[in-house]
Design a protein around this motif. Sequence first.
Motif, short mmCIF file in Angstrom:
data_model
loop_
_atom_site.label_atom_id
_atom_site.label_comp_id
_atom_site.label_asym_id
_atom_site.label_seq_id
_atom_site.Cartn_x
_atom_site.Cartn_y
_atom_site.Cartn_z
N VAL A 1 19.29 48.81 37.31
CA VAL A 1 19.82 50.07 36.79
C VAL A 1 21.34 50.05 36.80
CG1 VAL A 1 19.86 52.56 37.15
CG2 VAL A 1 17.75 51.29 37.51
N GLY B 1 14.98 52.44 41.64
CA GLY B 1 14.88 51.85 40.31
C GLY B 1 13.71 52.45 39.54
N LEU B 2 12.55 52.54 40.24
CA LEU B 2 11.34 53.01 39.56
C LEU B 2 11.49 54.44 39.06
CD1 LEU B 2 8.26 51.72 41.60
CD2 LEU B 2 8.88 51.21 39.25
N PHE B 3 12.16 55.26 39.85
CA PHE B 3 12.29 56.66 39.45
C PHE B 3 13.73 57.00 39.13
CE2 PHE B 3 8.50 56.22 42.00
CZ PHE B 3 7.56 56.73 41.13
N ALA B 4 14.41 56.04 38.53
CA ALA B 4 15.84 56.21 38.27
C ALA B 4 16.12 57.43 37.41
CB ALA B 4 16.38 54.96 37.58
N ASN B 5 15.21 57.78 36.56
CA ASN B 5 15.50 58.83 35.59
C ASN B 5 15.29 60.24 36.11
OD1 ASN B 5 16.72 58.16 33.25
ND2 ASN B 5 14.92 58.40 31.95
N THR B 6 14.95 60.39 37.40
CA THR B 6 14.80 61.73 37.94
C THR B 6 16.16 62.25 38.40
OG1 THR B 6 14.28 60.71 40.04
CG2 THR B 6 12.43 61.45 38.72
#
Lengths: 504, 604
Positions: A404, A482-487
Amino acid sequence: MPLLTGFAEWETLPLLVVLSSFAPGVVIMFLREDQRGLRTTLNMIGATLKLLLVGLMLTGVAAGIEYRWAMTVLPGLELVLIGDALALLFVTLSAVLWMVTTIYAIGYLEGSPNRTRFFGFFSLCVTATTGVAMAGDLFTFVIFYEALTWTTYPLVVHRGSEAAIRAGRLYLIYTLTAGALLIVGAVGLYASAGTLEFVAGGAIDPQLVHENPGRYLIIFFLLLGGVGVKAALFPVHGWLPVAMVAPAPVSALLHAVAVVKAGAFGVIRLLHSVFGIELATEMGVAAVVAAGAAFTIVYGSLRALTQDDLKRRLAFSTVSQLSYITLGAALLLPLAHIGGLVHLVHQGLMKITLFFCAGILAETISVKRVSEMGGVGRRLPLTMIAFTVAALGMIGLPPIAGFVSKWHLGLGGIESGAEWIIPVLLASSLLNAAYFLPILRTAWFDPQNAEWNAAERESWLEADWRLLWPALITAGIALGSGLFANTAWSPLGWTRLIVYGGGL
Amino acid sequence: MLEILLVLTPAVPALIAILWPLQGVRRALVSAAPWAALPALFLALHPGAEGTAFAFPAFFTGLHLAIDSTSKVFLVFTSILWFLAGAFARSYHASDPRKESFFGFFALTMAGNLGLVVAGDVLTAYLCFAVMTFAAYGLVVHERTSPSLRAGRIYIIMAVAGELCILTALFLLGAAAGDAPLFGSELERAWAVLDEEGLATGVGFLVAVGFGVKAGIVPLHLWLPLAHPVAPTAASALLSGAMIKAGLLSWLRFLPAEIGMPALGATLLVAGVGTAFYGVAMGVAQDDPKTVLAYSSVSQMGYMTLGVGLLLLDPSTAPAAAFAVLLYAIHHGTAKGALFLSVGVWDRVAVPARIGSASPRAEKGGAGGSKPLLVILGAALPAAVLTGAPFTSGARAKTALKDALHLVGGGWYPWLDPLLLAAATGTTVLMARFLLALHRREPKGDPAREPSHTRGLALPWVALVALSVGGHSLLPFWFPLPEGIDFPRVLVHLPEATIPVAGGVVLAWIAWMRPGWLGRAGRWRIPAGDLVVPLERTVGGFRKVPANAMAQEVERRLSRIRTAQVWAHARAAWVAERDLFLIRGPVLALLLLALSVGLALLMP
């Protein structure tokens, strides 16, 4: 929750956050060595309290509050602590990692001497880091920055061995010289521009710089010399690999997070809050910083390649990865700033995991060199899973946090017209792969080549739980970031809030 | 419902991989691993699947899954291969002490591969591609022997190089789009922006090379003939049947067919034809049947590369070319999967002749028995399919490719057509070489093995052989036909379809029965990995000189001049981790100088 909202509006929260580790630190200093229970309790209370307070501030800042606590020291000189989105990024990182590292350190130092001194200074060191993060002006920054130097020294020399003393002396030489530069620079700034305030977008009036550009160039480079040493910019990175003689928790927290991040954070403050990135770009100093950072990225990775000592390899990797932050901050446009700032958190999470794992290897099966790591994955599978996640993240493989950062840095570089950073990022990825993948291969696929007993593992808990859990937790957060970077609550989400909210 | 299947497609294998560290559930996970491919299969076979999409914006940088006609085709053969190869591996690795490790990497690789097929934006695709690539390393080095570790090293070096090319292209595409573009119109716009900046062709080449490592076009094929023979058979089948197709799929996904890229198209076309021949030429010089098959995969990927080249050469031929590539992918995926499983069946089921003849038939374990001939015959079926013999899926795929070739202008057809005919003849020879090599391979079957293991090996194999032979007749009922394209019949031009097969058989017969006619060419042998060998020698030449000896030599020569000592110190500091003593002095002096200069200048 009116009560909670009431607390969150408390102006003195920044001070309380600083005190939450200062008070236990001071008290611990006066404890006897055998008062283990009390010391641990104090540590945990402090760490928990700090997390709670930081949590309160996070909700407050998310709701739009900006904290400011000031105390006049001398007429015209104030000790200012602020709690805005940028400060909280660093504070949250250090609060969370202080918590896990404290647990780790309790397990790691079990039975060793001088633990009172260790935990006392450990808490003070976190206090200084928090202060650096929340410093509202250059004066406060300098105070805490110097405090960080003094509180870290006892931790570096903790073992008391000849190598440790030598490393400590070197550390002091580097950091005190840097501190002197910083003070001279700050005095020069105050004398010239009449302000030490940190202001988003720059505190210096561009007109002043245009009138006397040479003077401000000197001030800039004095200040850069001050913060660059702790940020391990080439050529003043030399103290970092040597300081690896410190115990693993110190290497983990201080040399992956607190000290080096204070330096990187200082570079961000210098470029963004003192000069302002537009002015710095106009003066040409931003380009110098970016070029230095790019060189350090490649240089650190090259040096890491040849190290057999695991901690030294990780240290050179830190030298390299830290400069991602500096590089991102030195570019002109927001996407790059996001990439640099978010790496402040991401690198901390991944690198602390790696150091935790290196500590587990050293403590549990006495493996300290990469060449001795053959087959350790079978003896310490969970440790090596955590290590693998962090190492792959360092290379920048999706979906781990490192990707990211790299993605935003790359896009930001192109957006800022600095396409040349793409080859730098690629070279860094390649070199990271070249020094991390062989470790993974050795650990997972090669036969055992050091003296440890493969059958020693009694249950799934392969090492002391106080060592294992921190590594698993930080690896999990690195993966989760990384997995939930967009929160909104991920490091990336918070960084976007900083950059797009005008907090930089 | 369809959305749920779409999410489950990558999620089920990913979940198995995530739960892997929990040792208590491993046995259950091993049993469940092959079945994890089923949601994908159901989705692919569902008539209304096309157009299903699912977005999970909070995840990663925004996770998008989508299924269109292309992904539908890839999904069907990919999931079948994962399912059948997984079932095969359950028996193949029944008594393998590293069985758990195998299925852990198996599940993770499957998650990446299936995820890639249904990925809806470039970063999701990149994520899945990376997961697949790095997890497959664990499959390649499963045996932990030195050849497998060497193959793994070459594999990972090339994979990392490919990743870097892809990443560069992604940065540029991302910057052109402002963020990670979705496949389809967003990606097309990004290409259009790059086109205006004059970067499109360069980025196109990066994409072609980056994914070309996986697709195995010459000279990016080096890892392929090394990795296939050393990987466990089921993994080889997956590498050749499914994973190298992932490179092909990524080309179709990333490269802009609508804009067209004549330069890249022509390059891929030529590279494809070259690869088709190169694979045959190297393949016939191999003795290990799995290496022969690996080179055959290289050669066959050449045809598909040629199809992608056609697609980019001329936007008007794109639908026909894309259709041909899809048909070819499904044809080769099933046939090559069946061929690789044949080798596994031969190894495990066929009992060495001397043991077989020494013991009465009844003792040889019922259904299994010693039936080398049956295995050879079974392997001959997919081999015949691969040659493009009439009435096979190979005939259909080749006809479709030829139809697309007809459409393209620019004088390509007249010289490509005979070349393709010659390459197809080569394929027949290569398949004959494979059958011979398989026949000569020592069977290692254990007559005392459990009948259930025999069944577990034979059933997936028989199923895959049957699918590769007969599956294509079902395709017209399911295949998403683009407008204006008819499903190619199995027999269009009898002479054209039979010449390569007959010619190949004759050539193979000569090579086998009358090797003297071919002179030295009949004894041609190339080490697996062809170009890797001289490359490794070159690199190894540098590395094998002991570092100390080299350093001493350097120092001895340099000691005559004064600067040599500086150099020696610098070098020693670099190697021996003593950089401090070198740079501490000057750096500190610089810092102090800066300090004093600063103080002096700041004095009012």
